[in-house]
Write an enzyme that holds these catalytic residues in place. Structure first.
Site, PDB file in Angstrom:
ATOM      1  N   ASP A 145       7.512   2.380   6.206  1.00  0.00           N
ATOM      2  CA  ASP A 145       7.002   1.788   4.832  1.00  0.00           C
ATOM      3  C   ASP A 145       6.993   2.936   3.678  1.00  0.00           C
ATOM      4  O   ASP A 145       7.779   2.256   2.686  1.00  0.00           O
ATOM      5  CB  ASP A 145       5.577   1.001   4.854  1.00  0.00           C
ATOM      6  N   SER A 150       0.942  -1.146  -0.113  1.00  0.00           N
ATOM      7  CA  SER A 150       0.037  -0.111   0.066  1.00  0.00           C
ATOM      8  C   SER A 150       0.904   1.238  -0.160  1.00  0.00           C
ATOM      9  O   SER A 150       0.582   2.191  -0.724  1.00  0.00           O
ATOM     10  CB  SER A 150      -1.030   0.015   1.175  1.00  0.00           C
ATOM     11  N   ALA A 151       2.063   1.251   0.674  1.00  0.00           N
ATOM     12  CA  ALA A 151       2.985   2.402   0.444  1.00  0.00           C
ATOM     13  C   ALA A 151       3.628   2.520  -0.672  1.00  0.00           C
ATOM     14  O   ALA A 151       3.438   3.569  -1.115  1.00  0.00           O
ATOM     15  CB  ALA A 151       4.141   2.143   1.762  1.00  0.00           C
ATOM     16  N   ALA A 152       3.908   1.374  -1.337  1.00  0.00           N
ATOM     17  CA  ALA A 152       4.268   1.564  -2.679  1.00  0.00           C
ATOM     18  C   ALA A 152       3.480   2.228  -3.706  1.00  0.00           C
ATOM     19  O   ALA A 152       3.908   3.039  -4.612  1.00  0.00           O
ATOM     20  CB  ALA A 152       4.930   0.090  -3.244  1.00  0.00           C
TER      21      ALA A 152
END
Ligand code: PMV
Length: 286
Positions: free
Chosen positions: A123, A79-81
């Protein structure tokens, strides 16, 4: 139209202990999320709260298309990416002039909002900058990169980071004399590992110790035990769960020549294996 991509992450040492102010070491990994942003008014969008928030927060209109090499909800920071790559593609397409630190902090804001307060700034930081990252005193610093051969084993058992963090917190509140020494030992292993990145046998041994300490905190899972054992018995220097535990992924530190064998052993134990190494690019334009 602009396409950007951002890497996933693993915790090498110190997860859970970082929540209590101890140091941790995370690393960007090769699998990435690619996001293409197109301009347009009221365009059809991928149904993702992360992407919605990227457009809302930057105040532009457009659509996004995602192609991901990272499994979601497995503790590899997908999700961070997605958020970092989307913000970066919006930044490119609309010339917003955001630098990396702005992208990292905005992505964290979005993760925090979507995950209702429980996001980890690690993250989004690792996905933005890549590399080896030391988390200390709630700050993040990039360390010189190390060439580690890792095999990731995904248990395919879903886990909820917020619940596992809350569980460890409660365990500690009720048993400080039991839990504090475990957290101190995780800290010691993390600090010793910083001095042993060139000695992979020792580093692997520390991973084994860190895994046992995480099990002592109560965040183990039978599938993690199974994959960790498969990796160790097929020649890994060491193996441990990575991230919140209770399912999710494990990592094995491998001699270069044995990574295929270790990946096969993980698959034979019913995990999904990813052979990987450090990503030092962080977010980039494609
Ligand atoms: O499972 P992940 O990758 O979201 O890792 C969580 C790591 C913890 O230390 C358990 C929590 C945190 O915020 O650092």
């Amino acid at each position: 139209m602009a396409t950007c991509s951002a890497p996933g992450k693993v915790f090498l040492f110190g997860e859970h202990a970082v929540v209590f102010g101890k140091p941790g070491i995370a690393m960007g990994i090769k699998p990435r999320v690619f996001v293409t942003v197109r301009r347009g008014k009221n365009p059809p969008r991928v149904n993702s709260p992360y992407i919605e928030n990227c457009f809302d927060l930057t105040g532009v209109n457009g659509s996004a298309y995602i192609h991901s090499q990272l499994p979601s909800s497995s503790g590899l920071g997908s999700s961070a990416a997605v958020t970092v790559a989307t913000l970066s593609a919006i930044n490119e397409e609309y010339n917003l002039g955001m630098d990396r630190s702005h992208i990292a902090s905005t992505a964290f804001k979005i993760e925090k909002k979507v995950q209702r307060g429980r996001a980890s700034p690690t993250d989004t930081f690792v996905s933005t900058y890549g590399g080896l990252v030391l988390v200390k005193d709630n700050k993040r610093r990039i360390l010189p990169p190390e060439n580690l051969n890792l095999v990731i084993g995904n248990t395919m058992v879903s886990h909820k980071t917020a619940e596992l963090v809350a569980m460890v917190g409660e365990f500690r509140r009720n048993n400080p004399y039991v839990v504090d020494p475990i957290l101190d030992a995780i800290e010691a292993v993390t600090i010793r590992s910083l001095h042993n990145f060139h000695n992979q046998k020792t580093l692997g041994r520390y991973m084994d110790v860190n895994h046992a300490l995480l099990e002592a905190l109560g965040v183990g899972h039978p599938m993690l035990t199974r994959l960790v054992t498969a990796a160790r018995t097929s020649g890994a220097y060491g193996a441990k769960m990575t991230g919140a535990g209770g399912g999710g992924c494990m990592i094995a530190l491998c001699p270069k020549r044995s990574k295929n064998r270790i990946a096969k052993a993980i698959e034979a134990a019913e995990g999904r294996a990813i052979i990987t190494s450090i990503d030092t690019d962080g977010v980039r334009t494609e």
